[in-house]
Design an enzyme around this catalytic site. Structure first.
Site, PDB file in Angstrom:
ATOM      1  N   SER A   1     -22.812  69.686-193.291  1.00  0.00           N
ATOM      2  CA  SER A   1     -23.656  70.869-193.354  1.00  0.00           C
ATOM      3  C   SER A   1     -23.256  71.822-192.241  1.00  0.00           C
ATOM      4  O   SER A   1     -22.384  71.506-191.430  1.00  0.00           O
ATOM      5  CB  SER A   1     -25.130  70.481-193.190  1.00  0.00           C
ATOM      6  OG  SER A   1     -25.394  70.233-191.815  1.00  0.00           O
ATOM      7  N   LYS A   2     -23.918  72.958-192.223  1.00  0.00           N
ATOM      8  CA  LYS A   2     -23.596  73.991-191.232  1.00  0.00           C
ATOM      9  C   LYS A   2     -23.701  73.476-189.799  1.00  0.00           C
ATOM     10  O   LYS A   2     -23.066  74.002-188.901  1.00  0.00           O
ATOM     11  CB  LYS A   2     -24.535  75.188-191.406  1.00  0.00           C
ATOM     12  CG  LYS A   2     -24.228  75.980-192.660  1.00  0.00           C
ATOM     13  CD  LYS A   2     -24.799  77.395-192.560  1.00  0.00           C
ATOM     14  CE  LYS A   2     -24.640  78.161-193.848  1.00  0.00           C
ATOM     15  NZ  LYS A   2     -25.808  78.058-194.746  1.00  0.00           N
ATOM     16  N   ARG A   3     -24.542  72.451-189.612  1.00  0.00           N
ATOM     17  CA  ARG A   3     -24.675  71.898-188.255  1.00  0.00           C
ATOM     18  C   ARG A   3     -23.341  71.398-187.726  1.00  0.00           C
ATOM     19  O   ARG A   3     -23.110  71.339-186.533  1.00  0.00           O
ATOM     20  CB  ARG A   3     -25.664  70.730-188.253  1.00  0.00           C
ATOM     21  CG  ARG A   3     -27.117  71.121-188.341  1.00  0.00           C
ATOM     22  CD  ARG A   3     -27.998  69.885-188.307  1.00  0.00           C
ATOM     23  NE  ARG A   3     -27.669  68.950-189.376  1.00  0.00           N
ATOM     24  CZ  ARG A   3     -27.158  67.749-189.195  1.00  0.00           C
ATOM     25  NH1 ARG A   3     -26.922  67.304-187.984  1.00  0.00           N
ATOM     26  NH2 ARG A   3     -26.887  66.967-190.231  1.00  0.00           N
ATOM     27  N   HIS A   4     -22.467  70.973-188.647  1.00  0.00           N
ATOM     28  CA  HIS A   4     -21.191  70.394-188.218  1.00  0.00           C
ATOM     29  C   HIS A   4     -20.134  71.443-187.904  1.00  0.00           C
ATOM     30  O   HIS A   4     -19.165  71.153-187.226  1.00  0.00           O
ATOM     31  CB  HIS A   4     -20.656  69.457-189.310  1.00  0.00           C
ATOM     32  CG  HIS A   4     -21.544  68.281-189.554  1.00  0.00           C
ATOM     33  ND1 HIS A   4     -22.270  68.121-190.706  1.00  0.00           N
ATOM     34  CD2 HIS A   4     -21.826  67.216-188.771  1.00  0.00           C
ATOM     35  CE1 HIS A   4     -22.958  67.000-190.640  1.00  0.00           C
ATOM     36  NE2 HIS A   4     -22.714  66.433-189.474  1.00  0.00           N
ATOM     37  N   GLY A   5     -20.305  72.637-188.435  1.00  0.00           N
ATOM     38  CA  GLY A   5     -19.302  73.688-188.245  1.00  0.00           C
ATOM     39  C   GLY A   5     -19.197  74.495-189.521  1.00  0.00           C
ATOM     40  O   GLY A   5     -20.139  74.531-190.315  1.00  0.00           O
TER      41      GLY A   5
END
Ligand code: GLU
Ligand code: ZN
Length: 498
Positions: free
Chosen positions: A254-258
């Site tokens: 998800s966006k949390r990862h990049g």
């Protein structure tokens, strides 16, 4: 068997890694068997639809170089390939099920459905979803209420007391008790719009889809689809649910990862070949000990038995590595072409977005071998070679001074270095190296001490692309001007210090 498969995105967001992995695997499967790959827009959720996402879809796949054989933009024998243009078809099929007692009308208001949901939630009830209230209305009552104009949805009448199973091409046999399935999902909404389940099954059948490769998050929908295929008396396609894509921490990517959207990777300076190559390895292995594959090579090798069951981990570092490999494999002209948009928007040739003039373009191409081995992203290129296009800011005095040395020595070293520049601007690396060594020996100084201040004067930094190559690109005159400028400013500093 003639393979026909499809990518069927709902245009409710930007194209992201998971989506293009699904598309790519379908594309590769079709290519590997000379089949057809179809694009179908599943835009039944009109609230979340946005035409800009359709544009993003087209732009993304054009950039990736993945082309479908049939689709909304190019047509085909089963056009239209946009579900919102096919609503009448789904209504017919929903009515067909209704008439044969395989579906039923539900008159429940949104308010009632919401109340059941809340009640079940707060009671932590095992049962979720609809309570099948209208399933047991008499046919007469159902008919009458519809005739009187009452609004209704059409729900699938899931056969109870049975189970549903299918053979997943990757996961093997999967079986569900029908009681555990989503209780009688809506097929047709009260405004006549179909839901995903109905439209997806009808289109896959009508369009002759033989294989459905899709993300594992769709697995809970598959038994509902199987039931629909049975009710219609249609042969179901082969299903293959692809391994999940996780972030480095083992949670769903998800966006949390990049970055997750292709747009973002593109902006960051990834090459389409690198992204395709890396994504093709997410959950699949081709040949032992080999990583690098072009799209055509993947197409020649792909098959479902190369897929892994285990989730795939998206490793940003590995993707960077691939990008570096593809950057290095390019000719100078190719790389310049790929890097040009980044250079223009960084204002390398004047203001942001200024086009290069002929000289600047030549310089840009000539600079490619200097940075090819030193970058992993195209977007890093402009800053690394800016000194070839404009005078670098003069660095701190300390940067000119070799270790255990002083300002006066740095000035002398620069003057010695300046004597080399004329030759260096004409010699190749090996000859330049020889010349510099001779000079250092003659003056009894270390080669590094001779070249370091020279590098700082010419490139503006101690860490820069190769010095000799830079001098050749700038030419003798410009290089000498920079050295003189540096000497002058160091002199003024000596006087100030005294
Ligand atoms: N429209 C669904 C999606 O957004 C398609 C899922 C499927 O392939 O059946 O991914
Ligand atoms: Zn109801």
């Amino acid at each position: 068997m003639n393979i026909r498969d499809r990518y069927a995105p709902s245009p409710t967001g930007l194209q992201h890694i998971g989506g293009i992995r699904t598309a790519l695997f379908n594309y590769l499967l079709a290519q590997s068997k000379q089949g057809d790959f179809i694009l179908r827009l599943e835009d039944t959720d009109r609230n979340r639809f946005d035409p800009s996402f359709v544009q993003n879809l087209y732009d993304t796949f054009r950039w990736l170089g993945i082309q479908w054989d049939e689709g909304p933009d190019i047509g085909g024998p089963f056009a239209p390939y946009v579900q919102s243009e096919r609503f009448a078809l789904y209504q017919d099929y929903a009515l067909n099920l209704l008439n044969r007692g395989r579906a039923y009308r539900c008159f429940c208001s949104t308010k009632r459905l919401e109340a059941i949901r809340k009640e079940r939630e707060s009671a932590h009830a095992a049962a979720i979803g609809y309570d099948r209230h209208c399933r047991y209305l008499s046919p007469q009552e159902s008919e009458d209420r519809a005739d009187s104009g009452e609004a209704f949805t059409i729900r699938l009448k899931i056969p109870l007391g049975e189970s549903t199973c299918f053979e997943d091409q990757l996961l093997g046999r999967i079986e569900w008790r029908n009681e555990d399935l989503n209780p009688d999902p809506v097929l047709l909404k009260s405004d006549g719009f179909p839901t995903y389940h109905l439209a997806n099954v009808v289109d896959d059948h009508v369009m002759g889809i033989s294989h459905v490769l899709r993300a594992q998050e769709w697995l809970p929908s598959t038994p509902l689809h199987i039931i629909l295929y049975h009710f219609f008396g249609w042969k179901e396609p082969e299903f293959c649910h692809l391994p999940m894509v996780m972030g480095p921490d083992g949670k769903k990517l998800s966006k949390r990862h990049g970055a997750t959207s292709v747009d973002e990777f593109r902006r960051q300076g990834y090459l389409p070949e690198a992204l395709i190559n890396y994504v093709a390895l997410l959950g699949a292995s081709y040949e032992e000990g080999r990583d690098i594959y072009l799209l055509a090579e993947l197409a020649a090798r792909f098959s479902i038995d190369k897929l892994n069951k285990a989730p795939a981990i998206f490793d940003y570092k590995k993707l960077e590595w691939f990008n570096g490999q593809y950057i290095r494999a390019k000719t100078n002209e190719e790389l310049a072409l790929c890097a040009m948009p980044y250079a223009q928007s960084a204002g390398l040739f004047g203001n942001p977005d200024t086009q290069p003039d002929a000289d600047q373009e030549k310089t840009f191409i000539a600079a490619m071998p200097l940075i090819k081995e030193r970058v992993t992203l195209l977007s890093e290129i402009p800053a690394k070679i800016a000194y070839l296009f404009r005078e670098p800011d003069l660095p701190d005095v300390e940067d000119f001074i070799p270790r255990k040395s002083d300002l006066a020595t740095a000035i002398t070293l620069l003057m010695s270095g300046k004597e080399l520049v004329e030759d260096l601007s004409r010699f190749n690396d090996a000859d330049g190296e020889r010349l510099a060594k001779e000079k250092a020996e003659k003056e009894q100084i270390k080669l590094g001490d001779l070249l370091m201040p020279l590098r700082v004067a010419i490139t503006g930094s101690r860490v820069s692309p190769p010095l000799f190559g830079s001098i050749r690109i700038l030419g003798a005159q410009k290089s000498m001007d920079r050295i003189e400028h540096a000497i002058a400013s160091l002199h003024s500093r000596v006087h100030k210090d005294l």
